[in-house]
Design an enzyme around this catalytic site. Sequence first.
Site, PDB file in Angstrom:
ATOM      1  CD  GLU A  77      -2.990  -0.964   2.312  1.00 14.84           C
ATOM      2  OE1 GLU A  77      -3.066   0.093   2.983  1.00 14.84           O
ATOM      3  OE2 GLU A  77      -3.755  -1.923   2.486  1.00 14.84           O
ATOM      4  CG  HIS A  80      -4.858   3.934   2.269  1.00 18.05           C
ATOM      5  ND1 HIS A  80      -5.912   4.635   2.801  1.00 18.05           N
ATOM      6  CD2 HIS A  80      -5.202   2.635   2.348  1.00 18.05           C
ATOM      7  CE1 HIS A  80      -6.850   3.796   3.186  1.00 18.05           C
ATOM      8  NE2 HIS A  80      -6.455   2.570   2.925  1.00 18.05           N
ATOM      9  CG  HIS A 100      -7.515  -0.867  -0.082  1.00 17.84           C
ATOM     10  ND1 HIS A 100      -8.827  -0.807   0.301  1.00 17.84           N
ATOM     11  CD2 HIS A 100      -6.797  -0.427   0.986  1.00 17.84           C
ATOM     12  CE1 HIS A 100      -8.906  -0.348   1.542  1.00 17.84           C
ATOM     13  NE2 HIS A 100      -7.686  -0.098   1.971  1.00 17.84           N
ATOM     14  CG  ASP A 134      -8.393   1.486   5.674  1.00 18.88           C
ATOM     15  OD1 ASP A 134      -7.177   1.372   5.943  1.00 18.88           O
ATOM     16  OD2 ASP A 134      -8.865   1.220   4.546  1.00 18.88           O
TER      17      ASP A 134
END
Length: 145
Positions: free
Chosen positions: A23, A83, A85, A96
């Site tokens: 990530e 971010h 995935h 998260d």
Amino acid sequence: MIVLPTAIREAIFERAREGSPEEICGVLGGTHEPEGTSRVRSQYPADNVAENPRTRYEIDPEQQLAIFDRLEARGEEIVGFYHSHPHGPARPSDTDAALATWPDRSYVIVSLEPHKIGSWRWRASTDRDGADADGRFERERLVVD
């Protein structure tokens, strides 16, 4: 609503592709308008220092402070964070949600499989006595400009 310039969207996707299978993460700078719209003006990549960067992210604390200083020097606000995935959906995971700490900020998530982007606002909650309680993510409209 969050307004994300096309160039910044593409830069985040490119960084996510290059960083896969881990990530990637960073900070979004810009402005908050009175009616609740956030406008992204800049993005600041950061190192992911999570113990397991394939399944979670953690922005390097020293880099985060330096980014906040840069934002302030440029007259920008912290609009939110982003971010990726790499192998999951473009929505917040349970991890998260458990680690979110910035109320009323956007959390932009990029998925590579499928190729998608989404954004959520973290809403802090309080209990009956006014003490902090668990918060929640609310999906927000993301406009690519």
